[in-house]
Design a protein around this motif. Structure first.
Motif, PDB file in Angstrom:
ATOM      1  N   VAL A 114       0.863  -1.185   0.000  1.00  0.00           N
ATOM      2  CA  VAL A 114       0.000   0.000   0.000  1.00  0.00           C
ATOM      3  C   VAL A 114       0.897   1.232   0.000  1.00  0.00           C
ATOM      4  O   VAL A 114       1.917   1.258   0.674  1.00  0.00           O
ATOM      5  CB  VAL A 114      -0.941   0.009   1.223  1.00  0.00           C
ATOM      6  CG1 VAL A 114      -0.174   0.024   2.521  1.00  0.00           C
ATOM      7  CG2 VAL A 114      -1.899   1.177   1.147  1.00  0.00           C
ATOM      8  N   ARG A 115       0.551   2.205  -0.806  1.00  0.00           N
ATOM      9  CA  ARG A 115       1.366   3.419  -0.883  1.00  0.00           C
ATOM     10  C   ARG A 115       0.475   4.626  -1.122  1.00  0.00           C
ATOM     11  O   ARG A 115      -0.709   4.489  -1.446  1.00  0.00           O
ATOM     12  CB  ARG A 115       2.410   3.287  -1.988  1.00  0.00           C
ATOM     13  CG  ARG A 115       1.835   3.292  -3.390  1.00  0.00           C
ATOM     14  CD  ARG A 115       2.914   3.042  -4.422  1.00  0.00           C
ATOM     15  NE  ARG A 115       3.259   1.627  -4.470  1.00  0.00           N
ATOM     16  CZ  ARG A 115       4.294   1.149  -5.146  1.00  0.00           C
ATOM     17  NH1 ARG A 115       5.092   1.973  -5.819  1.00  0.00           N
ATOM     18  NH2 ARG A 115       4.550  -0.145  -5.174  1.00  0.00           N
ATOM     19  N   ASN A 123      -4.165   8.837   1.782  1.00  0.00           N
ATOM     20  CA  ASN A 123      -2.762   8.839   2.199  1.00  0.00           C
ATOM     21  C   ASN A 123      -2.631   8.770   3.721  1.00  0.00           C
ATOM     22  O   ASN A 123      -1.717   8.125   4.248  1.00  0.00           O
ATOM     23  CB  ASN A 123      -2.068  10.076   1.651  1.00  0.00           C
ATOM     24  CG  ASN A 123      -1.943  10.031   0.134  1.00  0.00           C
ATOM     25  OD1 ASN A 123      -1.991   8.968  -0.461  1.00  0.00           O
ATOM     26  ND2 ASN A 123      -1.800  11.182  -0.489  1.00  0.00           N
ATOM     27  N   SER A 177      -3.349   5.168   4.523  1.00  0.00           N
ATOM     28  CA  SER A 177      -2.254   4.312   4.077  1.00  0.00           C
ATOM     29  C   SER A 177      -1.091   4.364   5.058  1.00  0.00           C
ATOM     30  O   SER A 177      -0.424   3.350   5.313  1.00  0.00           O
ATOM     31  CB  SER A 177      -1.793   4.740   2.678  1.00  0.00           C
ATOM     32  OG  SER A 177      -2.833   4.586   1.735  1.00  0.00           O
ATOM     33  N   GLU A 178      -0.838   5.536   5.623  1.00  0.00           N
ATOM     34  CA  GLU A 178       0.228   5.669   6.626  1.00  0.00           C
ATOM     35  C   GLU A 178      -0.104   4.840   7.867  1.00  0.00           C
ATOM     36  O   GLU A 178       0.767   4.165   8.439  1.00  0.00           O
ATOM     37  CB  GLU A 178       0.394   7.143   6.998  1.00  0.00           C
ATOM     38  CG  GLU A 178       1.527   7.422   7.968  1.00  0.00           C
ATOM     39  CD  GLU A 178       2.902   7.171   7.369  1.00  0.00           C
ATOM     40  OE1 GLU A 178       3.851   6.941   8.143  1.00  0.00           O
ATOM     41  OE2 GLU A 178       3.035   7.219   6.118  1.00  0.00           O
ATOM     42  N   THR A 229       0.629   1.032   7.604  1.00  0.00           N
ATOM     43  CA  THR A 229       2.023   0.566   7.629  1.00  0.00           C
ATOM     44  C   THR A 229       2.517   0.294   9.043  1.00  0.00           C
ATOM     45  O   THR A 229       3.641  -0.144   9.226  1.00  0.00           O
ATOM     46  CB  THR A 229       2.937   1.603   6.956  1.00  0.00           C
ATOM     47  OG1 THR A 229       2.863   2.848   7.668  1.00  0.00           O
ATOM     48  CG2 THR A 229       2.522   1.838   5.506  1.00  0.00           C
ATOM     49  N   ALA A 250      -5.987   0.263  -0.850  1.00  0.00           N
ATOM     50  CA  ALA A 250      -5.789   0.523   0.579  1.00  0.00           C
ATOM     51  C   ALA A 250      -6.964  -0.017   1.390  1.00  0.00           C
ATOM     52  O   ALA A 250      -6.766  -0.546   2.495  1.00  0.00           O
ATOM     53  CB  ALA A 250      -5.621   2.026   0.815  1.00  0.00           C
TER      54      ALA A 250
END
Length: 515
Positions: A223-224, A441, A444-445, A448, A474
């Motif tokens: 995932v990015r 985003n 997604s962070e 992680t 995501a």
């Protein structure tokens, strides 16, 4: 009636006991509002698909309201229903419909909100059937429990016998009629088998007594972050550097050396003229490019033109007053050309007359000194005159007389020709903020990390932008990490079909583990 209740309870028991359950497939719930009316009740729900479930509700109150039988409220309720869940089964918003059957014996009861006033002074015994619709919301309370709130309405048909009072048997007649009634519930829900405490492996390795099966490789979801969508203007900027975001806009001052900005566009004019000709040098291609870029941005709903900056310049030849007028007229000629092609108000233009381009000329002299050593000495003398003489008219006359006019001839032929143009043209744009990308985003962070609460928060965020196809990969990772593999696979497949390479990699890993 007792026989019907017994059979129904046994049916519910066998459904719960012998159903092949998986991942919150079965739920058992109790309506607290029904309990408040001293009515035992239970609903059994079954998950059919990622967004669909069915269920059966039953309630039975065998006793009257009070011991003296001045009030009576006995009834049986059966209600099959189906639900559509916006996110996934047992998560957040749901809509549904149900069929209601009830056998009732009620009299001398005062219902809240002024409902069913006719049963306050008489008794009614009969049956009803109705069709209802409802909306609800479900809050997870842990691995095994949810709390649901639901509200709706139903329309149906009832037939009943009327009696004079709650405790006597004086028959008043038989009635049939249509009716409408509200629906409401506050449910405590028990999930079978409950949400996984942590991410489950796709497949348990099978270990044989002699030969060990290879264990599946651990799934490492990819995932990015996704880039902001800057509208049509942002897409055009990739191949048209004349475009810039409005945050980069700067008003013009005459100390700026515009020629060093390689992203600007230039439209040229004949010597001492301000008439804009499409057949002069490369003007036609440049003008078409300016108009086309501007038209595409104006037609876009996600970006807009904010400023078109045009700076008209003239060469250093001739009187200052004439060159000042020539510079502004050249800039206006370009502005009017664009306005003739497109309906653009004057307020979007920053049109400036830059007058004589002394800053540009001096920069060109310095460049020539290093590029052409054979002319370096005389060009350095010209540079000294520019730096030492503040009066522009006197400065020009001194340059003309240098070396018997030889230096001036070189300057006119090699340098001044390109100063006869409209100068600097830039288009500045703005775009609608990409709120979805920001949410994706941020989520997604969170994905992680090794924090389970962070994964659930990421899932909550991604569900708010689930209709944006950029969020699908995501969202699949979030579902997987939160123990919902069916929903995860559905998201990965849809994202992979849209060409998302990260989703394709996640799907490849999972399919490899299933082989």
């Amino acid at each position: 009636m007792h026989y019907m209740v017994k059979n129904f309870i046994l049916t519910i028991f066998f459904c719960c006991a012998f159903t092949d359950v998986h991942s919150q497939q079965v739920t058992v719930s109790n309506n607290l509002l029904y309990d408040a009316w001293l009515t035992p009740n239970m609903r059994v729900g079954y998950r059919l698909a990622p967004h669909w479930s069915v269920g059966m509700t039953a309630g039975y109150r065998p006793w009257p309201t009070d011991d003296n039988a001045t009030r009576k409220l006995r009834h049986l309720l059966l209600s099959p229903s189906f639900r559509y869940w916006r996110d996934s089964v047992n998560v957040h918003h749901f809509y549904g419909a149900n069929i209601i059957y009830s056998h009732y014996n009620v009299g001398g009861v005062k219902f809240p909100l002024g409902l069913y006033k006719s049963v306050r002074n008489e008794r009614r015994q009969g049956d009803l059937v109705a069709l209802g619709v409802f909306y609800g919301y479900s809050w997870p309370l842990g691995r095994f429990f949810n709390f649901e709130a639901m509200i709706g309405a139903a329309l149906g048909y009832t037939w009943y016998d009327r009696y004079e009072c709650a405790h006597c048997g004086q028959f008043l007649g038989r009635t049939k009629k249509l009716f409408a009634m509200p629906q409401a519930a506050l449910n405590i829900v028990f999930n079978i088998p409950g949400r996984p405490a942590k991410m489950l492996p796709v497949q348990e390795p099978v270990v044989l007594p002699v030969i060990e099966e290879p264990q599946p490789e651990p799934f490492e979801p990819v995932v990015r972050a996704v880039p902001d969508f800057t509208g049509r203007a942002g897409q055009l900027q990739k191949e048209n550097p004349v475009l810039a975001h409005v945050s980069q806009y700067k008003p013009y001052d005459r100390t700026r050396i515009l020629r060093r900005d390689k992203n600007a566009l230039y439209v040229h004019f004949p010597l001492a003229k301000s008439e804009l000709r499409t057949d002069f040098r490369e003007n036609k291609n440049v003008l078409e490019r300016i108009v086309d870029i501007t038209r595409q941005i104006m037609a876009d709903t996600t970006s807009s033109v904010k400023v078109i900056q045009i700076i008209g310049l003239a060469s250093i030849e001739g009187p200052i007053a004439g060159n000042e007028k020539l510079g502004i007229n050249r800039a206006l000629a370009l502005q009017h050309y664009v306005q003739d092609q497109l309906q653009i108000p004057d307020s979007l233009f920053d049109t400036v007359g830059g007058g004589e381009a002394w800053a540009e000329f001096r920069d060109q002299l310095e460049e020539r000194i290093t590029m052409e050593p054979q002319h370096s000495e005389e060009l350095q003398q010209a540079l000294n005159i520019i730096d030492g003489e503040s009066d522009a008219n006197v400065r020009e006359q001194k340059l003309r007389r240098m070396n018997g006019g030889r230096t001036w001839k070189y300057i006119k032929e090699q340098i001044l020709s390109d100063q006869r143009n409209s100068g600097y043209v830039r288009i500045y744009y703005d775009y609608v903020p990409d709120k979805a990308a920001k949410v994706i985003n941020e989520a997604s962070e969170l994905l992680t990390t090794d924090c389970s609460d962070c994964h659930h928060e990421a899932l909550r965020l991604l569900l708010t932008v689930r209709h944006d196809e950029r969020a699908l990969n995501a969202l699949g990772v979030a579902y997987w990490l939160c123990g919902q593999p069916d929903e995860a696979l559905d998201c990965f497949r849809r994202s992979a079909a849209n060409g998302n390479v990260d989703a394709q990699e996640n799907l490849r890993q999972l399919e490899k583990n299933h082989q």
